[in-house]
Write a protein that holds these residues in place. Sequence first.
Motif, short mmCIF file in Angstrom:
data_model
loop_
_atom_site.label_atom_id
_atom_site.label_comp_id
_atom_site.label_asym_id
_atom_site.label_seq_id
_atom_site.Cartn_x
_atom_site.Cartn_y
_atom_site.Cartn_z
N ARG A 90 11.01 -0.02 21.68
CA ARG A 90 11.06 0.68 20.30
C ARG A 90 9.79 0.50 19.94
NH1 ARG A 90 11.26 -0.85 15.05
NH2 ARG A 90 13.02 0.52 13.87
N CYS A 91 9.49 1.88 19.37
CA CYS A 91 8.15 2.08 18.74
C CYS A 91 8.12 1.36 17.37
CB CYS A 91 7.78 3.53 18.58
SG CYS A 91 5.90 3.80 17.78
N THR A 92 6.76 0.33 17.07
CA THR A 92 6.92 -0.29 15.78
C THR A 92 6.50 0.52 14.79
OG1 THR A 92 4.54 -1.03 16.53
CG2 THR A 92 6.47 -2.63 17.00
N HIS A 93 6.04 1.62 14.95
CA HIS A 93 5.97 2.86 13.78
C HIS A 93 7.34 3.36 13.18
CE1 HIS A 93 4.71 6.98 12.26
NE2 HIS A 93 4.35 6.11 11.28
N GLN A 94 8.11 3.98 13.73
CA GLN A 94 9.46 4.59 13.23
C GLN A 94 10.46 4.42 14.04
OE1 GLN A 94 8.61 8.30 11.66
NE2 GLN A 94 7.71 7.67 9.46
N GLY A 95 10.48 3.58 15.12
CA GLY A 95 11.57 3.17 15.91
C GLY A 95 11.90 4.16 17.14
N ALA A 96 11.10 5.26 17.37
CA ALA A 96 11.38 6.11 18.55
C ALA A 96 11.47 5.15 19.85
CB ALA A 96 10.19 7.14 18.55
N GLU A 97 12.01 5.57 20.75
CA GLU A 97 12.29 5.03 22.12
C GLU A 97 10.97 5.43 23.02
OE1 GLU A 97 15.96 5.02 24.46
OE2 GLU A 97 14.66 5.41 26.21
N GLN A 106 4.15 4.94 25.79
CA GLN A 106 3.79 6.14 24.97
C GLN A 106 4.88 6.29 23.94
OE1 GLN A 106 2.43 7.59 28.16
NE2 GLN A 106 0.29 6.58 28.10
N CYS A 107 4.77 6.71 22.76
CA CYS A 107 5.70 7.09 21.77
C CYS A 107 5.68 8.54 21.84
CB CYS A 107 5.54 6.60 20.42
SG CYS A 107 6.86 7.18 19.31
N PRO A 108 6.89 9.20 22.27
CA PRO A 108 6.84 10.69 22.33
C PRO A 108 6.95 11.25 20.75
CG PRO A 108 8.82 9.86 22.66
CD PRO A 108 8.11 8.52 22.52
N ALA A 109 7.25 10.48 19.90
CA ALA A 109 7.33 11.14 18.36
C ALA A 109 5.78 11.27 17.67
CB ALA A 109 7.85 9.98 17.34
N HIS A 110 5.05 10.26 17.67
CA HIS A 110 3.78 10.47 17.00
C HIS A 110 2.51 9.93 17.79
CE1 HIS A 110 6.70 10.07 13.82
NE2 HIS A 110 6.36 11.08 13.70
N GLY A 111 2.86 9.61 19.11
CA GLY A 111 1.64 9.42 20.17
C GLY A 111 1.40 7.78 20.13
N SER A 112 1.71 7.01 19.53
CA SER A 112 1.48 5.55 19.66
C SER A 112 1.37 5.22 21.08
CB SER A 112 2.05 4.68 18.68
OG SER A 112 1.83 4.80 17.25
N GLU A 113 0.31 4.09 21.37
CA GLU A 113 0.38 3.59 22.60
C GLU A 113 0.19 2.28 22.87
OE1 GLU A 113 -1.50 6.28 25.91
OE2 GLU A 113 -3.15 4.68 25.60
N GLY A 123 -2.81 4.95 17.71
CA GLY A 123 -1.72 5.56 16.96
C GLY A 123 -1.33 5.01 15.76
N LEU A 124 -0.16 5.64 15.18
CA LEU A 124 0.25 5.28 13.81
C LEU A 124 0.95 3.58 13.83
CD1 LEU A 124 1.91 8.65 13.10
CD2 LEU A 124 -0.38 7.80 12.21
N ALA A 125 1.46 3.30 14.93
CA ALA A 125 2.09 2.01 14.80
C ALA A 125 1.00 0.90 14.29
CB ALA A 125 2.58 1.55 16.03
S1 FES Z 1 7.83 6.60 15.84
FE1 FES Z 1 6.27 6.04 17.41
S2 FES Z 1 4.43 6.42 16.67
FE2 FES Z 1 5.75 7.14 15.20
#
Ligand code: FES
Length: 148
Positions: A90-97, A106-113, A123-125
Amino acid sequence: MNRIKFLQDSCTACISATALAGILSSCSSTRYIAGKLGEDGLFVNADEFKITKNGKTSYRSFIIIRNEALQYPVCVYRFGDADYSALWMRCTHQGAELQASGEFLQCPAHGSEFTNKGKMTNGLADSDLRTFLVTMNKNELFIDLRRV
Ligand code: FES
């Protein structure tokens, strides 16, 4: 059909075939399992990492546990016979898988790694991934989920 239209159609088909081959290839190399859910966590046989081919044994660097009782999968990396990390995908930015690829997630939503130990690298996380204690009993891993 004119020449330009033919070339456009051919290129589109070629690019689509290449992309599909890449997707299928990456899907086939990632091992997904359900694990066995106990009261406090997941049990996984260490042999799930094993690859035996032509009499030789090698090991996957990670497997993904996708259990319907869990909201997100858990990615388990193998570093050695008794050295593993288990990461909440679970991405620590906004919770995308997250998606696992080699040694990174990698986060497919906004690119955090994140690294295979859960450290945020890009990234944004703004925080690391949630990790779980992994212990071993004989050939079975126990992933302690009590902190989820
Ligand atoms: S939800 Fe993963 S970088 Fe935004």
